[in-house]
Scaffold this active site. Sequence first.
Site, short mmCIF file in Angstrom:
data_model
loop_
_atom_site.label_atom_id
_atom_site.label_comp_id
_atom_site.label_asym_id
_atom_site.label_seq_id
_atom_site.Cartn_x
_atom_site.Cartn_y
_atom_site.Cartn_z
N THR A 215 0.81 -1.22 0.00
CA THR A 215 0.00 0.00 0.00
C THR A 215 0.85 1.27 0.00
O THR A 215 1.99 1.26 0.50
CB THR A 215 -0.90 -0.01 1.26
OG1 THR A 215 -1.46 1.28 1.45
CG2 THR A 215 -0.13 -0.35 2.53
N ASP A 216 0.27 2.36 -0.50
CA ASP A 216 0.93 3.67 -0.44
C ASP A 216 1.10 4.16 1.00
O ASP A 216 1.91 5.05 1.26
CB ASP A 216 0.14 4.71 -1.28
CG ASP A 216 -1.32 4.85 -0.89
OD1 ASP A 216 -1.77 4.22 0.09
OD2 ASP A 216 -2.04 5.60 -1.60
N GLU A 217 0.36 3.56 1.93
CA GLU A 217 0.37 4.08 3.31
C GLU A 217 1.73 3.86 4.00
O GLU A 217 2.00 4.47 5.03
CB GLU A 217 -0.78 3.47 4.12
CG GLU A 217 -2.11 3.77 3.47
CD GLU A 217 -3.31 3.47 4.34
OE1 GLU A 217 -3.19 3.53 5.57
OE2 GLU A 217 -4.38 3.17 3.77
N TYR B 9 -1.30 -0.09 11.15
CA TYR B 9 -1.54 -0.83 9.90
C TYR B 9 -0.38 -0.59 8.93
O TYR B 9 0.23 -1.54 8.41
CB TYR B 9 -2.86 -0.38 9.27
CG TYR B 9 -2.98 -0.76 7.80
CD1 TYR B 9 -3.08 -2.09 7.41
CD2 TYR B 9 -2.99 0.22 6.79
CE1 TYR B 9 -3.17 -2.45 6.05
CE2 TYR B 9 -3.08 -0.12 5.45
CZ TYR B 9 -3.17 -1.46 5.09
OH TYR B 9 -3.26 -1.80 3.76
N LYS C 227 2.43 -3.19 7.38
CA LYS C 227 2.60 -3.42 5.94
C LYS C 227 4.05 -3.12 5.53
O LYS C 227 4.64 -3.85 4.73
CB LYS C 227 1.63 -2.56 5.13
CG LYS C 227 0.17 -2.95 5.22
CD LYS C 227 -0.12 -4.36 4.72
CE LYS C 227 0.09 -4.50 3.22
NZ LYS C 227 -0.24 -5.88 2.75
P1 NAD Z 1 -9.54 -7.46 2.93
O1 NAD Z 1 -9.50 -7.13 4.38
O2 NAD Z 1 -10.82 -7.29 2.17
O3 NAD Z 1 -9.09 -8.98 2.70
C1 NAD Z 1 -8.05 -9.58 3.40
C2 NAD Z 1 -8.20 -11.09 3.28
O4 NAD Z 1 -7.09 -11.70 3.96
C3 NAD Z 1 -9.49 -11.62 3.93
O5 NAD Z 1 -10.11 -12.55 3.07
C4 NAD Z 1 -8.99 -12.31 5.20
O6 NAD Z 1 -9.81 -13.40 5.60
C5 NAD Z 1 -7.59 -12.76 4.77
N1 NAD Z 1 -6.68 -12.94 5.90
C6 NAD Z 1 -6.47 -12.09 6.94
N2 NAD Z 1 -5.54 -12.61 7.77
C7 NAD Z 1 -5.15 -13.80 7.22
C8 NAD Z 1 -4.21 -14.79 7.61
N3 NAD Z 1 -3.48 -14.67 8.74
N4 NAD Z 1 -4.04 -15.87 6.83
C9 NAD Z 1 -4.78 -16.02 5.69
N5 NAD Z 1 -5.69 -15.12 5.28
C10 NAD Z 1 -5.87 -14.02 6.05
O7 NAD Z 1 -8.36 -6.61 2.27
P2 NAD Z 1 -8.23 -6.00 0.81
O8 NAD Z 1 -8.80 -4.64 0.82
O9 NAD Z 1 -8.71 -7.01 -0.18
O10 NAD Z 1 -6.65 -5.86 0.71
C11 NAD Z 1 -5.85 -6.89 0.18
C12 NAD Z 1 -4.39 -6.45 0.24
O11 NAD Z 1 -4.23 -5.27 -0.52
C13 NAD Z 1 -3.90 -6.13 1.64
O12 NAD Z 1 -2.58 -6.59 1.75
C14 NAD Z 1 -3.94 -4.63 1.72
O13 NAD Z 1 -2.94 -4.14 2.59
C15 NAD Z 1 -3.61 -4.27 0.28
N6 NAD Z 1 -4.14 -2.97 -0.18
C16 NAD Z 1 -5.45 -2.67 -0.04
C17 NAD Z 1 -5.94 -1.45 -0.51
C18 NAD Z 1 -7.42 -1.09 -0.40
O14 NAD Z 1 -7.79 0.02 -0.75
N7 NAD Z 1 -8.29 -1.99 0.01
C19 NAD Z 1 -5.06 -0.54 -1.09
C20 NAD Z 1 -3.72 -0.89 -1.23
C21 NAD Z 1 -3.27 -2.11 -0.76
#
Ligand code: NAD
Length: 311
Positions: free
Chosen positions: A120-122, A144, A148
């Site tokens: 993430t950009d964060e 968070y 990351k």
């Molecule tokens: P989300 O919270 O919707 O999904 C996360 C998934 O990971 C869930 O299905 C959860 O059950 C699973 N999970 C959590 N802990 C786990 C573990 N210990 N073992 C196995 N599975 C596990 O998140 P998202 O929004 O789909 O984000 C996915 C990735 O993208 C993350 O790494 C997040 O940091 C990154 N990201 C998200 C965004 C955004 O805007 N949503 C932006 C940039 C990066």
Amino acid sequence: MTFSRVLVAGGAGFIGSAFARTAAGDGAEVTVLDKLTYAGNPANLAGVPHTFVRGDICDAALLAAVVPGHDLVVNFAAESHVDRSIADAGEFARTNVLGAQRLLQACLDARTPRVVHVSTDEVYGSIETGSWDEGAPLAPRSPYAASKAGGDLMARAYAVTHGLPVCVTRCGNNYGPRQYPEKVVPLFVTRLLSGGKVPLYGDGGNVRDWIHVDDHCAAVRLVAEAGEPGEVYHVAGTAELTNRELTGRLLAACGAGWDRVEFVADRKGHDRRYSLDDTRLRSLGFAPKIDFETGLAETVRWYAAHPGWWS
Ligand code: NAD
């Protein structure tokens, strides 16, 4: 897709399930490994041919059994909500740092030819003007973001120390269908659709750069196929908006007025602005395809058409 067996860790979540859907649509055999926390939902994978393994990326024995045989492993598994990390950061450190390391180690042991770690950009903190390039120092400000950043650095260390062919992607804010309704877009849309009010943090002036989840997944796929092992790639958004501007668009899309908005106390340590320079990814030939107006309208329609998914 040039990969035939793809493991999607966190593939029952918002972005991971979109990626699993694309990979399966491209003809890859897809395995989803997901712990099914509150954010994971098997319904997100409806219609996606896949093998599902319920499990934790911190479980080294499980990973040793599941990872071998895949030619691409993509890690989306994470605790992903900043507000929850402010209330309790323990699971964030566990999954986002230790889990990332265990998965990298399992890929190393299995000689996985391609790994993408999704971030993430964060991790860079907050920037008033201009944009970060991939060499900017990591300066996370929330638990968070710190967790990351820890996972990202672990990926870098596995690339440098062991030669693991892992790339890291860092993306801005995603929107689209199947996002757990704690994040601003689905939270606001579902509350507005059900007649409620929406909480806007602080002065609403915090700036985020929005990208449709399918564009993010296309970028991850391109990095898997053409990225330089060990490199970081930024995935910038298509619409830089203050939260107030975003709220205005969501109100309009849901046919609601500003009387439905409650200004609430700001999030602790709230980052003011994120902005990524995505020159490196664009040099691989990437350009996002979904313009924000169209993508947001389609997203609102999806939540309106799937009340059973969120209620
Ligand atoms: P989300 O919270 O919707 O999904 C996360 C998934 O990971 C869930 O299905 C959860 O059950 C699973 N999970 C959590 N802990 C786990 C573990 N210990 N073992 C196995 N599975 C596990 O998140 P998202 O929004 O789909 O984000 C996915 C990735 O993208 C993350 O790494 C997040 O940091 C990154 N990201 C998200 C965004 C955004 O805007 N949503 C932006 C940039 C990066």
